[in-house]
Motif scaffolding. Structure first.
Motif, PDB file in Angstrom:
ATOM      1  N   ASP A 159     -29.337  -7.785 -38.126  1.00  0.00           N
ATOM      2  CA  ASP A 159     -29.548  -8.631 -36.951  1.00  0.00           C
ATOM      3  C   ASP A 159     -29.912 -10.033 -37.423  1.00  0.00           C
ATOM      4  O   ASP A 159     -31.038 -10.275 -37.874  1.00  0.00           O
ATOM      5  CB  ASP A 159     -30.662  -8.037 -36.086  1.00  0.00           C
ATOM      6  CG  ASP A 159     -30.820  -8.764 -34.756  1.00  0.00           C
ATOM      7  OD1 ASP A 159     -29.915  -9.538 -34.400  1.00  0.00           O
ATOM      8  OD2 ASP A 159     -31.854  -8.562 -34.090  1.00  0.00           O
ATOM      9  N   LEU A 160     -28.974 -10.956 -37.307  1.00  0.00           N
ATOM     10  CA  LEU A 160     -29.154 -12.316 -37.805  1.00  0.00           C
ATOM     11  C   LEU A 160     -29.098 -13.312 -36.649  1.00  0.00           C
ATOM     12  O   LEU A 160     -28.372 -13.107 -35.674  1.00  0.00           O
ATOM     13  CB  LEU A 160     -28.070 -12.655 -38.834  1.00  0.00           C
ATOM     14  CG  LEU A 160     -28.097 -11.826 -40.121  1.00  0.00           C
ATOM     15  CD1 LEU A 160     -26.815 -12.038 -40.923  1.00  0.00           C
ATOM     16  CD2 LEU A 160     -29.313 -12.175 -40.966  1.00  0.00           C
ATOM     17  N   PRO A 161     -29.856 -14.412 -36.739  1.00  0.00           N
ATOM     18  CA  PRO A 161     -29.875 -15.395 -35.657  1.00  0.00           C
ATOM     19  C   PRO A 161     -28.566 -16.170 -35.578  1.00  0.00           C
ATOM     20  O   PRO A 161     -27.849 -16.317 -36.571  1.00  0.00           O
ATOM     21  CB  PRO A 161     -31.035 -16.312 -36.032  1.00  0.00           C
ATOM     22  CG  PRO A 161     -31.124 -16.207 -37.523  1.00  0.00           C
ATOM     23  CD  PRO A 161     -30.750 -14.790 -37.854  1.00  0.00           C
ATOM     24  N   GLN A 162     -28.282 -16.682 -34.379  1.00  0.00           N
ATOM     25  CA  GLN A 162     -27.042 -17.422 -34.161  1.00  0.00           C
ATOM     26  C   GLN A 162     -27.309 -18.745 -33.448  1.00  0.00           C
ATOM     27  O   GLN A 162     -28.263 -18.879 -32.690  1.00  0.00           O
ATOM     28  CB  GLN A 162     -26.065 -16.593 -33.336  1.00  0.00           C
ATOM     29  CG  GLN A 162     -25.556 -15.343 -34.048  1.00  0.00           C
ATOM     30  CD  GLN A 162     -24.536 -14.577 -33.234  1.00  0.00           C
ATOM     31  OE1 GLN A 162     -24.534 -14.621 -32.011  1.00  0.00           O
ATOM     32  NE2 GLN A 162     -23.646 -13.870 -33.911  1.00  0.00           N
ATOM     33  N   THR A 171     -23.547 -17.894 -37.364  1.00  0.00           N
ATOM     34  CA  THR A 171     -24.511 -16.869 -37.763  1.00  0.00           C
ATOM     35  C   THR A 171     -25.209 -17.333 -39.032  1.00  0.00           C
ATOM     36  O   THR A 171     -24.550 -17.638 -40.026  1.00  0.00           O
ATOM     37  CB  THR A 171     -23.798 -15.527 -38.011  1.00  0.00           C
ATOM     38  OG1 THR A 171     -23.096 -15.134 -36.822  1.00  0.00           O
ATOM     39  CG2 THR A 171     -24.798 -14.446 -38.378  1.00  0.00           C
ATOM     40  N   ALA A 180     -32.449 -22.191 -35.922  1.00  0.00           N
ATOM     41  CA  ALA A 180     -32.311 -20.751 -36.143  1.00  0.00           C
ATOM     42  C   ALA A 180     -32.623 -20.435 -37.604  1.00  0.00           C
ATOM     43  O   ALA A 180     -32.074 -21.077 -38.505  1.00  0.00           O
ATOM     44  CB  ALA A 180     -30.902 -20.289 -35.795  1.00  0.00           C
ATOM     45  N   SER A 182     -32.976 -17.562 -40.704  1.00  0.00           N
ATOM     46  CA  SER A 182     -32.608 -16.229 -41.191  1.00  0.00           C
ATOM     47  C   SER A 182     -33.834 -15.483 -41.697  1.00  0.00           C
ATOM     48  O   SER A 182     -34.755 -16.086 -42.258  1.00  0.00           O
ATOM     49  CB  SER A 182     -31.594 -16.359 -42.331  1.00  0.00           C
ATOM     50  OG  SER A 182     -31.451 -15.137 -43.035  1.00  0.00           O
TER      51      SER A 182
END
Length: 321
Positions: A159-162, A171, A180, A182
């Motif tokens: 689950d990685l930020p976008q 991403t 954002a 990581s």
């Protein structure tokens, strides 16, 4: 992933003296390298024209390869020190094993991050039952002197930020982009982001002017700051940018790599990042006599032998050649 060149050549790189201090558009062509039994990669870093982008010191792009009737990726156990490996897939899956006991299947848009620290060994392979296509990138990040002897460990982040804009989904693999951040562990200021563009997208991505940047083209047709980039090529962008214009002629995939210029000079040889020829030679000896890098359990095959060291002393070549 391993550097499988049988005649590995040492290179001294790093240091701020060779950093391009203003925006540039320097297109880098890849070197084609055979990896294992059925995978060919396009190596963008180190390159004859440029050896680092921030702390990013190694970039391979591979695929998309049709491996429906092939074993796919088969990289035997091999050592690393002084770096982090970043596994990033657009298609397929890779089974990771390492000497700390980690066993993890990495799938598309999931981060597989291995910090070698002082010493680790690992293997990578396509599972016996695998998808038809394999397409991805393998990247290394050099560790600074203060952290390069840390304990080895492996991280998996699904689950990685976008960051999103019209026609763009970014991403964030490592570091931070437009707020954002990581969850992956970093040791120097840097960023790695996967950029998915839809056809017709015309956007500007915010950048840090203190970072140097490059963009790796993974798929499709896109223009980066007005320059068309084809899959398997990399555009070096220099420093001093506050934004990056992106335009897609078709659905396209890019990778943005950046970071503060790496101050320390380092020696890269085979799968080791060190600071001297003597240190590299000791690491090779330790791998060959099995005294330091641990054991990868569960891989069906022999470990990878190290190539011979070159007969000549290392020659400083800096960040560029």
């Amino acid at each position: 992933m391993s550097n499988l060149d049988r005649e590995a050549v040492p290179s001294l790189c790093g240091g701020r003296g060779f950093v391009v201090a203003e925006p540039v558009r320097e297109l880098l062509s890849p070197k084609r390298v055979k990896l294992g039994e059925s995978t060919e990669v396009r190596r963008l870093l180190p390159n004859l024209g440029r050896r680092m982008v921030g702390a990013w010191c190694f970039v391979d792009h591979y695929g998309p390869d049709d491996i429906a009737d092939e074993p796919g990726m088969q990289v035997p156990p091999h050592p690393h020190m002084g770096l982090q490996t970043v596994s990033w897939l657009h298609e397929g899956e890779v089974l990771h094993r390492d000497s700390t006991g980690s066993l993890q299947t990495v799938r598309p848009r999931e981060l597989g991050l291995m910090t070698s620290g002082r010493a680790i060994s690992h293997s990578e392979e396509s599972p016996a039952s695998h998808a038809r296509f394999l397409h991805g990138a393998q990247l290394w990040v050099a560790l600074p002197d203060a952290d390069r002897h840390t304990d080895p460990h492996f991280e998996h982040h699904a689950d990685l930020p976008q960051v999103t804009a019209a026609g763009l989904t970014a991403t964030v693999l490592l570091g931070a982009l437009d707020g954002a951040v990581s969850p992956g562990t970093t040791f120097t200021p840097l960023v790695g982001a996967d950029l998915a563009l839809t056809r017709g997208a015309d956007v500007r991505l915010p950048l840090d002017p203190d970072f140097e940047y490059a963009v790796l083209a993974m798929s499709g047709e896109a223009h980066v700051d007005g320059v068309p980039v084809l899959p398997g090529s990399m555009l070096y962008l220099g420093c001093g940018r506050t934004e990056l214009p992106l335009r897609a002629e078709s659905d396209a995939g890019l990778m943005l790599l950046g970071g503060e210029p790496f101050e320390e000079e380092l020696v890269m040889w085979w799968n080791f990042v060190g600071r001297s020829n003597e240190e590299i030679a000791q690491a090779r000896s330790d791998w060959m006599d099995t005294s330091r890098f641990g054991e990868v359990r569960g891989y069906d095959g022999d470990r990878l032998p190290a190539p011979a060291l070159p007969p000549v002393p290392l020659k400083p070549r800096g960040r560029v050649r």
